[in-house]
Every structure is written in C-alpha cells, then in structure tokens.
Design a protein around this motif. Sequence first.
Motif, short mmCIF file in Angstrom:
data_model
loop_
_atom_site.label_atom_id
_atom_site.label_comp_id
_atom_site.label_asym_id
_atom_site.label_seq_id
_atom_site.Cartn_x
_atom_site.Cartn_y
_atom_site.Cartn_z
N THR A 1 6.02 7.09 -4.01
CA THR A 1 6.32 6.58 -5.32
C THR A 1 7.78 6.05 -5.40
N THR A 2 8.56 6.01 -4.02
CA THR A 2 9.90 5.54 -3.87
C THR A 2 9.67 4.24 -3.63
N VAL B 1 0.91 -1.15 0.08
CA VAL B 1 -0.03 -0.04 0.03
C VAL B 1 0.79 1.18 -0.05
N VAL B 2 0.60 2.05 -0.95
CA VAL B 2 1.59 3.33 -1.29
C VAL B 2 0.86 4.81 -0.89
N SER C 1 7.05 11.04 0.13
CA SER C 1 5.81 10.92 -0.40
C SER C 1 5.37 12.15 -1.14
N LYS C 2 4.67 12.02 -2.09
CA LYS C 2 4.12 13.29 -2.71
C LYS C 2 2.80 13.37 -2.16
N THR C 3 2.50 14.62 -1.92
CA THR C 3 1.12 14.89 -1.35
C THR C 3 0.22 15.96 -2.22
N TYR C 4 -0.91 15.42 -2.19
CA TYR C 4 -1.93 16.12 -3.09
C TYR C 4 -2.86 16.70 -2.13
N THR C 5 -3.37 17.87 -2.52
CA THR C 5 -4.62 18.68 -1.86
C THR C 5 -6.14 18.61 -2.53
#
Length: 958
Positions: A54-55, A37-38, A66-70
């Motif tokens: 994504t790593t 789970v990523v 981690s890439k964070t999206y809002t």
Amino acid sequence: MGTTSTENGEDAEELNITVAVRCRGRNEREIKARSSVVVSVPDVTGSSQVAINTTDDVGITAQMNSKTYTVDKVFDPSANQTLIFKEIAEPLFGDFLKGYNCTVLVYGMTSTGKTYTMTGDEKLYNGELSDSAGIIPRILFKLFETLETQDEDYVIKCSFVELYNEELKDLLDDGFENSTMKKLRIYDSGCGSTSNSGSRKNSRNNSPKLVGDPSVNRRRMRTAPLTNSLNKQQQLSQSQLSHQQQYQQHQQDPHASVYIQNLQDFHITSAKDGLKLLQKGLKNRQVATTKMNDFSSRSHTIFTITLYKEHEGEMFRVSKMNLVDLAGSENISRSGAQHQRAKEAGSINQSLLTLGRVINSLADKSSHVPFRESKLTRLLQDSLGGNTKTALIATVSPAKINSEETCSTLQYASKAKNIKNRPQLKSFIMKDILVKSITAELAKIKSDLLSTKTREGIYMSQENYKEMTNDLESYKTEVQESKRIIERLSSQNSLLLKDKRASNEVNELQRLKLQNMNDVMSGLYEKLDAQHKKEQELAEMTSNLKSTLSSSQSLVKEYVKKEEQMTQRMQVILGDEFLRFREMLIDNIERIKENQTKGGNDENVKHHLDVLKQEVIELLSMAQNRAEKMYKDWIEKILEEVPNIFQTLSDKVDHVNSVIDNYYNGLAENLSDISEEYNNLKQYFNEHFFKNNHEDLLYSHIDKTYHRLQLSADGLFQKFRQMMDDHLKDNKSLMIQSLRSATTEIIDKEMQLFDPQRKKWEDSFNLINQCDSISNGLNSEIKSALSGIKSTFGSSTDMINQSISKVKDEVNSYEGASKILEHNEIVQRKIADIIIKDTSLRNGLQKTLESSEDHVAAFDRLKKHIRETVIAEINTPSRVKMTTLNTPIDRKGLQSTERTPLKPAILQLNHCSDNINTVPQSPFKSQQCKSNSVSCVSKRHQDNDAWEENLNKISRLE
Ligand SMILES: Nc1ncnc2c1ncn2[C@@H]1O[C@H](COP(=O)(O)OP(=O)(O)OP(=O)(O)O)[C@@H](O)[C@H]1O
C-alpha cells in the motif's frame, strides 16, 4: 472444536468456512491508467498468503512494507475456471451430494470477477461448456453427470433470486419484463412471518420442530415409488410448484431459518434445463441493469440448486447449494462518514454493510450477531455461522488504483476465515409428498396440453396473439437491421482480420528483430569467448613472466653467491699464495743465513735480497695477474650474461605489455560494441517493443469493435439483442481466442524466448563488468609487478655496475709488484733490519776477529813470554818440576792434567778460538754468539787476569 447434536445424536463438528482469494490480471482500464501491480501472490500452488503493497515503495522495501493476509487458498491471475471449481466448489459439491447444505459466496469490489467466477460463460458450445464457464454451470453439469451414475432417485430444483436495495426479486418470474412479478417476502421458518429475533441464538431457538426427527418421519412415511424411469421419462421442464407446495417444502426443511415466500423453484431434469434457468435469470437481471445505472455492481444474486435424493427408500434427503454473487464491496469501503447520506442516495448497500458487521461479530464470537439487520444476512444466516458448509471467494484487482478496496476485501476475507459453522445432515422430505407435488405439477401441464389439443390448433389468448403479431413485426424489422448489422460486422471482422494480419506482420518484424538481436548476442558471446581466451593467454603469460622473474631472481642470487664464492676463493688463493710466499721468504732467509754462515759477503746478501725481491715481485705480479684475470673473466661473464638476461626480460615485459595493450584495446572495443548493442536494444525495446503493446492493441481492437458492435446492437429488441449479444460475445471470445492465440502466444513465446536471452545478456553484461574490473586490477597488478621487476633489475644492474666499477677501480689501483714491494714498509723495514743486523753482526764479527787476533797476539806474546820465562826458569836448576811443561802447549796434556794451573786459560783460549771459527746459526744465535763473544772477551779479560794472577802465583812459587 465445538459440537452440537445431530439427527443421530452425534455431535456436529465445528468447521471453519473456507476462504479463498482470487486475483485477476490487470484490466484494460488499469493498464491504460498505468496502475502498477501491488498484489503479490506466491508462485506456489496451494499458497495461503497474499500480500499487498500500500506504499509507494518498490523492490525489497515494498516487500517489507507489504501487508500480508492469510486465508485458505490464494489464486493468482493464472488460475483458470477449472482450477477454481476443482479447488473450491468441488469439495462442497461432494458434501452437497451427501446431503449438506452448502454455500459458495463471491465477494469483492466491482469488476474484480465475481460474476466471472460464479457464472462465467454459461453458454453451451456443441453441447459443452466453454473453458470460461463459472461455478454454477459446472456444478449443474457435474450434478447430473454424478447422479446419473448412481442408483438413487433424485429430484432437482432451481431458484434464482436477486436482492437490490433491500428488495427481493425472483429472476425466474415470467412477469419480470413487464414488472408483473410476484412480490417476495422473507419468512422465518416455522413462524410464517418476519420476526425480529435479533440474534442467531434467538433465531435458532425459534426454529420449528425438526422434520428430520425420526418420529415425524415415521408419521409421514407412505409408499409412493419414485423410480429413475419416472424421473427420466417425465422430463419435467420448468414445472412450477404452487406457493403452497413451496411453503410446505420450506416447512419441511427444518434447518432453513428463513424461506422466501413466492419464490419459484423450478424442477429441472438436465444440466441444460438448469442453464436455461440461469440464462433466463441473467437476462432478467440485464433488463434491470439497463434501466439502472451501475445496477449490477449493487445487486446480490442467489442461485439455489435444491437436491432431493433418495434416502432409505421412503425418504428423500434435502440439500441446497446456494451460489451467491454479492454486490461490489467498494460501496462499503468508501462509505466512511458520509455513509448515512450515501445510503439515502442508494449508493450504500445496507446488506453488504450488515454482512461486514455479521462477519466481524462471528469472527469475534460476539454474543449478538446482527443477522436480522439486512435481508442478505438473513438469507445467509445458515451459511454464516449456521449449519451449512460454506466457502467464500474474495475476488481482488491487482492494480494500485484499487488497493484501498483490495485491502478492505482482504481484511474481510481474513476475518471471515475465523467464522465457524456446524454443518448437519438433518433435512428430509417424505417421498410421497415430493411425488405428489411433482405429479400435481405434471397433471397441470398435461391438462393444459389437453385443452390446447381439443381446440385443434394452438390456443392462445387474444392478448397473447396481439403481442405475438407485434413481436413478429418487430422481429421482421429486427431481422432486417440484424442483416445490416451482420454485414457491418462482417466488414468490421474483415478489418479486424486485416489488423490481425498487420499485427502478425509486426510480430514477424519483431521476431526478425529479435532474431537479429539473438545473432548480435551470439556474436557478442563469441567475442566474449575470444576475450576469455585472451584472458587465459594473458594469465599464462603472466605466470610465465612470474616464473621468468623468479628464475632471474634465483639467477641473480646465484651470481651473488658466485661472487661471494669467488671472493672467498680469491682470499683463499691470495692467503695460500702469500703463505707460500712467506715460506719461500723464510726459506730464502734461511738460505741467506746459510749463505751468510757459509761465509757470505755484502755482495752475496745483496744478491740474495735482490733475488728475494725479484721472487716476491714475481709472486706478487703472478697473484695480481691471476686476480686480475679472474676478475676480468668474471666481470666479462657477468657483463656478457647480464645484458642478455635483461634484454630477454625487457623483451618479455614489452611483449606482455603489448599483449595487455592489445587485449585492453580489444576488450574496450568489445565493451563499447556491447554497450552500443545494449543501447540499441534498450532503445528498440523502449521505442518499439514495449510501446507496441500487443495486449493493448488487441484489447483496443477488440473493445473498439465490441463497442461499435454494442452501439449498433443497442437499438434491437431483447430477443435479437440476446442473439446479437451471443454473437458478439462469441465473436469476442473467438477473437480473444484467435487473436490471443495468434498474438499473445507469439508475444509470450517471443518473450519466453527473449527472457532467458535477456537474463543471459544481463548476466553477460555483469560478467563483462566483472571482467573489466578484474582485468583492470590484473593490469594494474601486472604493471606494478613489471615496474617492480624493472626497478629491481635497475637497482641490481646499478649494484652490479657499481661492483664492477669498484672492482675495476680496485684492479686499476693495483700497483706494480716492484712498487708494492717498494711501498711495503714492513718488507722494507725487515730488509733494512736484516741489513743493519747483518752489518752489526759483521761489525761484531770483525771486532771479535780483531779481539781474537789481539788475544792470539796476546797469547803468542804470552806464550813467548811464558816460553821465555820457562826457558829462563829451566836455565835455573831449582825449577826442575817445570820441565814437564817444556813442550809446546799440548791440549790433550792440559786436558788430562787437571791439577795444572794453566788449564782453564788454555780451555778458555780454545773455546774462544772455537767461537771465532763458528758462525752463529741464526741472528739470535749470532746475537747469542755476539753476547757470547762479549762474554768471551770479558771472560778472556778475566782469564787474562787469572792468567796474570797464575803467572804471578807461579812467579811467587818460583
Ligand atoms: N480471473 C479472470 N480472468 C479473466 N477475465 C476476468 C477475470 N475476472 C474478471 N474478468 C473479466 O473482468 C470483467 C469484469 O468481471 P465481472 O463482471 O465478473 O466483475 P464483477 O466483480 O462481477 O463486477 P460487478 O460487481 O460490477 O458485477 C469481465 O469482463 C470478466 O470477463
């Protein structure tokens, strides 16, 4: 916030479209692929951030990278259908009732739950929706529930359209199955044909004159009452409006920039009607799916509910709810360089590509928005940057294998958040037009019915009759097959039940094992408690030991102090004794002197000296004995006490050591027990518990059965297949429900029960490790402290022994008092001095006595001579004056006769005789006396000379 003018001249507020992300749990494929789970969603409800790793990192680094999206709202796998509806669809539903056009879009890669979210389980169970029902069924139910409580009249219509490969299809068209459906075309509203306006600016400019304009409304208003009773009594089901009527309706929707020609709108009077339409559309979609591989993931569907709601009597407000299930977005993200070729092969979805560009352009506020480049974007033109209230739900998979698509979906979602719409209330339809259309529809149905009735029986065309007979035959065979399948299913079901029972047994076993583990754990906890107690005891003993150590240190200090005091006291005693002895000696000397003065002789002095010696010896031996006794007592005391103290201390130290050893042995045993248990547990979990994945088991059972059932059901006719599917799905959901509730619940419960235990257990393990390290530290500290104490005691023992032996040596080296006296040079010298002085004094005395005797003899001689001379003179008559001297020497007479020339001689003589009879008081006196006697002698000589001279004078006088 920008604004535009509304029907009332009010400015419409710009509103961002609502964007939500829904992340489902891992599906069977992802679990089998062991894909981690990523995607992480914060545990808080109402969170707006979603992160994806994504790593290949794990732990904190993974979090950091981690890439964070809002977005507006994020839902984790635990979010159910009810929550999604409540949070996303319900707010829009309210606006829809108010008259706003609303759109809910689901976007995401295939199998992420778009259809599940939008449609879900659309079937009814005892007239009610299941928990898995999606947004469309829920909206339909909510709509009728709400409207029935309100007074206003209403009309509701539904349409269901599909867009595949840039081709539109009416999913509610009866000719779908035999491909005789009418062709659909998109028209720009007011234009009557597709025009390439190219940008939304243009398309807006091309909009027809607003029907919502009050002047237009006034022109069209006519009285045509439409009551609720009409609405309810007539119960129009699936009434079909003519194309012309639809066209008119679309014409009357001034804000729809496009409308679809030939798309059928079905009037519904209940939620069930709506559901039937939905099911019909889904069924038609499935026909296409079976024909085309992977069709579902590449087609878009729009289910539209149109609400005509009474508004100020003669007018009806028109609002639309577009529920859009988009194609799988993976086709876009995977397009890349080969996108042209892929597009040619039909694998790239032009509409989705354009949708992405439209979203980007709208988010970036570009002057050109490529709405017209695809049919989908043309249809959604009002929902994206138009006058519609819109919500976008991006569905994502949590698994690593889909991370690329997930990233792309999240990127689109976060971009879409910036799109602004200007929702407006402008669409109206005249009541009479609406009534007219419905009445016409009703009239058509009525006439059909009438013509059927007049033919007394069921009217049917030859063609339909043949079709029905064929159908009947095939149904019969289907029924037979179905019966067989049902039998097979029943046996499979019993097998499943068996499996379930086996799973239950396994669960029971695991529960028992867990119980055992719990018991072991509690045993370990008890051991830990015992360890704690032992530790406390050890700590108490250590503090006791420390206090004993400090008391023995103070004891040693006390001894040292006592030793000092003793030494001082001895010094004082010795000093006093010696002072006394000196005084006594002085007294004795005085006495000797007195004795000597009183006329002592050699024997006397010697005797005194012996006495003196004896007394000194006695005194010395007494002092010696006392000192010796004191030392002996003191040493004996020390020797008596010190071994006891050391014995006690060493006993205590040994005891502490043994306790520590016991404790350590116990601790080591316990630790090894715990490690063993830990290993057992770990092994158990690794080998049995985690491997025996019930979820897997469950899914494999379900899916095995499902596949088997599906294979068996494949050959059946569509209607029966529908039934079978229903049955299978029922079975599946039932199985899921029952087995999940039976297995998952148990597992969850067990896991829930186990998790705190495991946490506790891990904590205890950490605690044990800490205890171990603390104990080790404590042990080494205690050992070093003990060795320090021992070495201190050893050194103090050595010191004491040394001092004792020193004292002993000193005591032994003491000589006898007589020897001390003999060896005491000062005393000996003093005694020798005394003797020499005594001898010289005696000699002096002797000499004085001898010289005195000489003087006495001389004096006698002189007296005799004088007498003779005087007698001779007396006998001579001229010397009469001398007769006064014819008596023996009269001292008194001499003293009183000052002018007598004999007086000094007589005085001198008396003085000397006094001196002879006087013993000097002290050696100094005697010395003085001696010198006096010498001076006396010399004086006597002088006096003799003077005497001689006087005599001569006298003789001369005579
Ligand atoms: N949140 C969820 N909870 C439970 N099951 C889910 C969820 N999301 C999806 N599923 C299940 O995952 C499977 C695939 O979902 P669905 O068909 O809705 O995906 P999709 O995105 O519509 O795929 P496609 O693009 O191929 O149509 C279905 O069996 C569905 O029941």
